[in-house]
Design a protein around this motif. Structure first.
Motif, PDB file in Angstrom:
ATOM      1  N   UNK A 112       0.813  -1.233   0.000  1.00  0.00           N
ATOM      2  CA  UNK A 112       0.000   0.000   0.000  1.00  0.00           C
ATOM      3  C   UNK A 112       0.840   1.274   0.000  1.00  0.00           C
ATOM      4  N   UNK A 113       2.087   1.195   0.451  1.00  0.00           N
ATOM      5  CA  UNK A 113       2.937   2.389   0.483  1.00  0.00           C
ATOM      6  C   UNK A 113       3.618   2.654  -0.849  1.00  0.00           C
ATOM      7  N   UNK A 114       3.539   1.690  -1.772  1.00  0.00           N
ATOM      8  CA  UNK A 114       4.130   1.885  -3.089  1.00  0.00           C
ATOM      9  C   UNK A 114       5.543   1.354  -3.233  1.00  0.00           C
ATOM     10  N   UNK A 115       6.001   0.537  -2.291  1.00  0.00           N
ATOM     11  CA  UNK A 115       7.365   0.037  -2.339  1.00  0.00           C
ATOM     12  C   UNK A 115       7.460  -1.364  -2.938  1.00  0.00           C
ATOM     13  N   UNK A 116       6.410  -1.802  -3.597  1.00  0.00           N
ATOM     14  CA  UNK A 116       6.422  -3.081  -4.309  1.00  0.00           C
ATOM     15  C   UNK A 116       5.919  -2.855  -5.725  1.00  0.00           C
TER      16      UNK A 116
END
Length: 272
Positions: A112-116
């Motif tokens: 959800x944080x955008x790190x994947x």
């Protein structure tokens, strides 16, 4: 008579040789000083230019400067990403219950944080400046209320599209191929847009993964996007949407530290 002439000639030759010696002695330190000054001037110019050409033709070559700065910023981002991966790898090697618990929480928040990296169906919106002839016409008529500034894409135009896509349920987003996260800011610098420290020139591509119909509906319902579309119709600013069955977004690999934040209820800006 001949002896007198020979004596006078010998005397003149001695004076000439003495004058040459004195002249040579004066010019030698002067020449050295000139070489030292020239060397100092070259060094100062090199330092001030910081790797850029100081000639006027290069100063006006804004595209060259933008590309150079973008490549430099990309190298720095790659370095940050490499260090982050190294830190993550070392953290996982620590045998500690508390560290393992925190690492599990971090892993859970990465998506959800955008790190994947993610993929899925989505929508891409492309914004471009008006044609050059329209901008030249606005420059040529100083009495016209329309200015060249009205005919280019601004950060608020990009931000309006981004906000509309988030409101339409976007699960992930990129601008110019860069992953958008909660700390992402879009800034105008001259006639370029800076994202994560990297300058970009138009066209600007904003892509979002999510339900295509919901994303399109949210764009259609946005007051700001509709105001922008009026300039598209009259002055040929670029606006294009393209649906895709599969978009692939990279993971965000930059710095995520939040330095400044202030809550507020600012009204939505609308292009005049």
């Amino acid at each position: 008579m001949r002896a007198d002439r020979a004596t006078r000639l010998a005397s003149l030759e001695r004076w000439r040789d003495l004058f040459r010696i004195r002249l040579r002695g004066r010019w030698r330190p002067a020449a050295i000083a000139m070489f030292v000054f020239a060397g100092a001037l070259f060094v100062t110019t090199s330092i001030n230019s910081k790797g850029l050409d100081l000639r006027e033709s290069s100063i006006t070559d804004l595209d060259h400067v933008v590309r150079s700065e973008r490549d430099h910023a990309k190298d720095l981002q790659d370095r940050v990403a490499s260090l982050n991966r190294e830190v993550g790898s070392l953290s996982r090697q620590v045998s500690n219950t508390r560290v393992e618990q925190l690492q599990a929480e971090v892993d859970e928040l990465r998506d959800p944080a955008g790190f994947s990296a993610v993929n899925g169906p989505g929508l891409t919106v492309t914004l471009t400046d008006a044609p050059k002839k329209e901008i030249d016409a606005a420059n040529a008529d100083p009495n016209d209320e329309l200015t060249p500034d009205d005919l280019v894409v601004h950060q608020q135009d990009i931000q309006a599209v981004v906000n509309a896509l988030w409101a339409g349920g976007a699960e992930a987003m990129t601008i110019q191929g860069q992953r958008v996260i909660s700390t992402t800011g879009v800034k105008c610098v001259g006639n370029t847009v800076v994202l994560h420290g990297v300058p970009y020139s138009p066209p600007y591509r904003i892509s979002a993964i999510g339900d295509v119909d919901a994303l399109q509906t949210s764009l259609d319902d946005s007051d700001y996007v509709n105001a922008y579309l009026q300039f598209v119709d009259v002055y040929s600013l670029g606006y294009q949407t393209e649906a895709s069955s599969r978009l692939e977004f990279p993971a965000y690999e930059g710095v995520a530290t939040l330095k400044f934040a202030k809550a507020g209820d600012a009204p939505q800006q609308v292009r005049d």
